[in-house]
Design a protein around this motif. Structure first.
Motif, PDB file in Angstrom:
ATOM      1  N   GLU A 181       0.824  -1.214   0.000  1.00 26.98           N
ATOM      2  CA  GLU A 181       0.000   0.000   0.000  1.00 26.98           C
ATOM      3  C   GLU A 181       0.858   1.263   0.000  1.00 26.98           C
ATOM      4  O   GLU A 181       0.393   2.338  -0.375  1.00 26.98           O
ATOM      5  CB  GLU A 181      -0.936   0.010   1.215  1.00 26.98           C
ATOM      6  CG  GLU A 181      -2.010  -1.072   1.191  1.00 26.98           C
ATOM      7  CD  GLU A 181      -2.966  -0.930   0.016  1.00 26.98           C
ATOM      8  OE1 GLU A 181      -2.984   0.137  -0.627  1.00 26.98           O
ATOM      9  OE2 GLU A 181      -3.689  -1.896  -0.275  1.00 26.98           O
ATOM     10  N   ALA A 214       1.662   3.022  -7.010  1.00 23.99           N
ATOM     11  CA  ALA A 214       1.232   2.476  -8.297  1.00 23.99           C
ATOM     12  C   ALA A 214       0.615   1.118  -8.029  1.00 23.99           C
ATOM     13  O   ALA A 214       0.619   0.621  -6.896  1.00 23.99           O
ATOM     14  CB  ALA A 214       2.423   2.362  -9.254  1.00 23.99           C
ATOM     15  N   GLY A 215       0.053   0.501  -9.067  1.00 24.77           N
ATOM     16  CA  GLY A 215      -0.444  -0.853  -8.908  1.00 24.77           C
ATOM     17  C   GLY A 215       0.704  -1.788  -8.567  1.00 24.77           C
ATOM     18  O   GLY A 215       1.788  -1.693  -9.141  1.00 24.77           O
ATOM     19  N   ASN A 220      -2.122  -4.614  -3.901  1.00 21.78           N
ATOM     20  CA  ASN A 220      -2.587  -3.426  -3.194  1.00 21.78           C
ATOM     21  C   ASN A 220      -3.889  -2.894  -3.814  1.00 21.78           C
ATOM     22  O   ASN A 220      -4.364  -3.391  -4.840  1.00 21.78           O
ATOM     23  CB  ASN A 220      -1.492  -2.340  -3.147  1.00 21.78           C
ATOM     24  CG  ASN A 220      -1.144  -1.788  -4.526  1.00 21.78           C
ATOM     25  OD1 ASN A 220      -1.731  -2.161  -5.542  1.00 21.78           O
ATOM     26  ND2 ASN A 220      -0.166  -0.900  -4.564  1.00 21.78           N
ATOM     27  N   ARG A 221      -4.464  -1.880  -3.177  1.00 23.18           N
ATOM     28  CA  ARG A 221      -5.753  -1.345  -3.636  1.00 23.18           C
ATOM     29  C   ARG A 221      -5.634  -0.705  -5.010  1.00 23.18           C
ATOM     30  O   ARG A 221      -6.583  -0.753  -5.802  1.00 23.18           O
ATOM     31  CB  ARG A 221      -6.293  -0.346  -2.614  1.00 23.18           C
ATOM     32  CG  ARG A 221      -6.871  -0.982  -1.363  1.00 23.18           C
ATOM     33  CD  ARG A 221      -7.645   0.039  -0.546  1.00 23.18           C
ATOM     34  NE  ARG A 221      -6.769   1.048   0.033  1.00 23.18           N
ATOM     35  CZ  ARG A 221      -6.209   0.945   1.226  1.00 23.18           C
ATOM     36  NH1 ARG A 221      -6.430  -0.133   1.958  1.00 23.18           N
ATOM     37  NH2 ARG A 221      -5.432   1.905   1.699  1.00 23.18           N
ATOM     38  N   ARG A 222      -4.489  -0.081  -5.288  1.00 24.20           N
ATOM     39  CA  ARG A 222      -4.312   0.538  -6.597  1.00 24.20           C
ATOM     40  C   ARG A 222      -4.367  -0.521  -7.691  1.00 24.20           C
ATOM     41  O   ARG A 222      -4.955  -0.290  -8.768  1.00 24.20           O
ATOM     42  CB  ARG A 222      -2.974   1.281  -6.631  1.00 24.20           C
ATOM     43  CG  ARG A 222      -2.694   2.004  -7.943  1.00 24.20           C
ATOM     44  CD  ARG A 222      -3.763   3.032  -8.268  1.00 24.20           C
ATOM     45  NE  ARG A 222      -3.455   3.769  -9.483  1.00 24.20           N
ATOM     46  CZ  ARG A 222      -4.365   4.344 -10.246  1.00 24.20           C
ATOM     47  NH1 ARG A 222      -5.648   4.298  -9.902  1.00 24.20           N
ATOM     48  NH2 ARG A 222      -4.004   4.986 -11.342  1.00 24.20           N
ATOM     49  N   ASP A 258      -7.966  -1.440  -8.258  1.00 22.60           N
ATOM     50  CA  ASP A 258      -8.679  -0.416  -9.029  1.00 22.60           C
ATOM     51  C   ASP A 258      -8.327  -0.495 -10.511  1.00 22.60           C
ATOM     52  O   ASP A 258      -9.206  -0.422 -11.381  1.00 22.60           O
ATOM     53  CB  ASP A 258      -8.336   0.968  -8.486  1.00 22.60           C
ATOM     54  CG  ASP A 258      -8.867   1.197  -7.086  1.00 22.60           C
ATOM     55  OD1 ASP A 258      -9.785   0.446  -6.672  1.00 22.60           O
ATOM     56  OD2 ASP A 258      -8.352   2.095  -6.389  1.00 22.60           O
ATOM     57  N   LEU A 259      -7.042  -0.612 -10.833  1.00 25.86           N
ATOM     58  CA  LEU A 259      -6.626  -0.636 -12.234  1.00 25.86           C
ATOM     59  C   LEU A 259      -7.132  -1.881 -12.952  1.00 25.86           C
ATOM     60  O   LEU A 259      -7.500  -1.827 -14.133  1.00 25.86           O
ATOM     61  CB  LEU A 259      -5.092  -0.583 -12.317  1.00 25.86           C
ATOM     62  CG  LEU A 259      -4.437   0.766 -11.977  1.00 25.86           C
ATOM     63  CD1 LEU A 259      -2.932   0.609 -11.879  1.00 25.86           C
ATOM     64  CD2 LEU A 259      -4.803   1.818 -13.016  1.00 25.86           C
ATOM     65  N   HIS A 311       1.755   0.604 -13.989  1.00 27.14           N
ATOM     66  CA  HIS A 311       0.870   1.748 -14.071  1.00 27.14           C
ATOM     67  C   HIS A 311       0.490   1.972 -15.531  1.00 27.14           C
ATOM     68  O   HIS A 311       1.104   1.439 -16.455  1.00 27.14           O
ATOM     69  CB  HIS A 311       1.523   2.999 -13.472  1.00 27.14           C
ATOM     70  CG  HIS A 311       2.531   3.654 -14.359  1.00 27.14           C
ATOM     71  ND1 HIS A 311       2.568   5.005 -14.579  1.00 27.14           N
ATOM     72  CD2 HIS A 311       3.540   3.136 -15.100  1.00 27.14           C
ATOM     73  CE1 HIS A 311       3.557   5.300 -15.407  1.00 27.14           C
ATOM     74  NE2 HIS A 311       4.162   4.192 -15.724  1.00 27.14           N
TER      75      HIS A 311
END
Length: 580
Positions: free
Chosen positions: A27, A31-32, A46-48, A51-52, A133
């Motif tokens: 986290e 970036a992802g 992680n959350r990124r 999302d991606l 990313h």
């Protein structure tokens, strides 16, 4: 494009539980990011990344990352032989790439730039960290120098921060963390790296002055060492950083005037000696205290630092502060636990006719300091009690539990004058109600001299590795009788006793499992190794026997070891091993 049937199959394969202990570190990456195990299966994200990719981590975990995500530019399955990331994964080395595609949960394609690097996933296993990313599209695409340090692109900046997090959080040794920190910033960001640390006594120590000479890092020990104290009012850049005030830029002109403190004078000497013409300085701090400062310096023809370079240095320093704080706490806990153990482990009693020696070796890993212990004391009837045990756990709590258990055992053995089995039964009844120990193993023995002059051993074993008896001629015998359940199970079962006559000149070994356990080897292999070396050393004097045995047998620093060794006097008419 992959159809619904193959998507359903992938979901059916996802049965793994995410490795949640890795997520807090991921986290911190802007970036992802996801981590795969040795087979390329996703174990954390992680959350990124969620999302991606449009997928929660529960849907990612357990899947082969290549099969689930990697696609060609038209959405087709990408052969592994054509996947640059997969090839870098198998090579096991850091790599970067771009113009590749991941498939999102809705079937759409996500163009990505990526970097991968080896990543410690715990239990002495190495996985791979993937940071990705979406590249910037349109007229703003490409590097934006006003937002990056030196010549780093935005993605290279993210990759550096990800690598910093990975490298620094995977060690709890302060010196190793500093070595890694220097290797991360040199020569990528600067020609020089200087690290000043504030000790626990509020003294300043220049811990590292390192120069990048091509790909070689050169340490300048003549510039390292103790520093003057932190001035309370100085506005000079390093002084402010050591007070946690602000990051700043500096150059030789910064220190041309009369010094306002001893630290300013040292900085003038540093710049003059190294030829640094531009420096960026930032605080290294934890969530509680300022731990020091890092100075990056450029010399020769390297470009000067600008204020745009400070955010990256601050991010690196922030990660370094958290890692150093954890390392210091870790080493402090180890020191406390070792001190506790050293004070609690007793001196051996003097028993006429018997030789005894003990060794305790703490594990090098602070998390492994814990509950291994030994004891020996004289009982009211003249017998000698011997004990070796291991409290489950490897931390300060285990060391405290060891002290409780040892003191209770002494009290029961002294007051009850019972066979070893009865004493251990009483101890087992009391362990859960009145101690913090959850489970433990133990061998308790009594050594007495018979009317015929022989030495006799009576013992009971509560789930512990069996004692080893070695004659002076090198015959070995594991004392496997008298074995019962470990302590703390809550089961009310009788415990057996066993008795054996100790041959003249024989050696008895009581030990903890750290002496026989080795990664990748079975317990039987460890026992055979101990037997073999003990037999070969049987003729050695007892101190030499003990030290040489530890050198030959002890695994490479994975666990703590307690070892108690007893030897009977030699005389004519050696008795064979016998028992009853």
């Amino acid at each position: 494009m992959v159809g619904p049937q193959s998507t359903q199959t992938r979901h059916e394969q996802s049965t793994a539980v995410p490795s949640v202990h890795l997520i807090p570190t991921l986290e911190a990456i802007g970036a992802g990011a996801y981590v795969v195990d040795e087979q390329g299966r996703i174990i954390a994200a992680n959350r990124r990344a969620e999302d991606l990719l449009g997928r929660p981590v529960d849907e990612l975990a357990g899947h082969d990352a290549h099969d689930l995500l990697h696609r060609g530019p038209q959405g087709q399955q990408l052969p592994r032989t054509q996947c640059g990331m997969r090839q870098a994964f198998h090579a096991g080395s850091p790599a970067q790439g771009g113009k590749e595609y991941f498939e999102r949960a809705d079937g759409s394609l996500l163009p990505v730039s990526w970097t991968i690097m080896p990543y410690d996933i715990g239990d002495r296993r190495v996985g791979t960290l993937v940071v990705f990313h979406r590249p910037v599209q349109g007229p703003d695409a490409g590097a934006r120098p006003e937002q990056a340090a030196g010549t780093l692109t935005d993605f290279e900046r993210l990759a550096l921060l990800a690598e910093t997090t990975t490298q620094l959080t995977s060690t709890f040794d302060v010196e190793e963390a500093l070595r890694r920190l220097v290797g991360l910033v040199l020569p990528r960001l600067a020609d020089w790296a200087v690290i000043d640390l504030i000790t626990e006594r509020d003294e300043v120590w220049r811990a590292a002055v390192v120069q990048a000479d091509g790909d070689t890092l050169v340490h300048h020990e003549d510039l390292e060492g103790p520093m003057p104290p932190v001035p309370e009012e100085s506005s000079m850049p390093l002084s402010q950083a050591l007070r946690g005030v602000a990051s700043a830029l500096a150059g030789p002109d910064t220190y041309q005037g009369a010094p306002d403190s001893g630290i300013t004078a040292e900085q003038h000497r540093l710049f003059a000696t190294t030829g640094i013409h531009s420096a960026a300085i930032a605080s290294i701090r934890s969530t509680r205290d300022v731990l020091g400062a890092i100075t990056l310096g450029r010399s020769g023809t390297s470009p000067t630092f600008t204020v745009a370079d400070l955010p990256l240095l601050e991010d690196i320093a922030r990660r370094a502060g958290l890692a150093l704080d954890n390392a210091r706490l870790y080493q402090r806990q180890r020191k406390v636990a070792e001190t506790m153990q050293n004070h609690l482990l007793p001196q051996m009693p003097s028993v006429p006719g018997l030789q005894m020696t003990v060794r305790y070796l703490p594990a090098p890993d602070a998390s492994q300091v814990g509950g291994d212990w030994y004891d020996a004391f004289t009982l009211p009837d003249g017998a000698t009690a011997l004990a070796v045990g291991d409290v489950v756990g490897h931390d300060l709590e285990a060391a405290a539990g060891m002290a409780q258990l040892r003191n209770m055992l002494r009290a029961y053995a002294w007051s009850q004058q019972q066979p070893p089995s009865r004493i251990v039964e009483c101890l087992d009844e009391a362990i859960l109600p009145i101690t913090d120990v959850t489970m433990a193993t133990l061998v308790l023995a009594r050594v007495t001299q018979t009317s015929e002059g022989h030495w006799q051993l009576s013992w009971t074993n509560a789930g512990h590795p069996p004692p080893l008896l070695v004659t002076r001629d090198g015959l070995t015998h594991y004392l496997t009788d008298g074995h019962g359940l470990l302590l703390g199970t809550g089961l009310d079962t009788p415990r057996p006793d066993a008795t054996v006559l100790l041959p003249p000149g024989s050696t008895l070994l009581l030990y903890t499992d750290g002496l026989i356990e080795r990664p990748g080897r079975t317990l039987d292999e460890g026992l055979n190794r101990l037997r073999q070396h003990a037999a070969a050393l049987a003729h050695r004097p007892l101190p030499s026997f003990t030290d040489q045995l530890l050198r030959r047998v002890q695994p490479p620093g994975l666990d703590d070891v307690a070892l108690l060794v007893l030897r009977t006097p030699a005389r004519e008419g050696i008795s064979p091993l016998s028992g009853k």
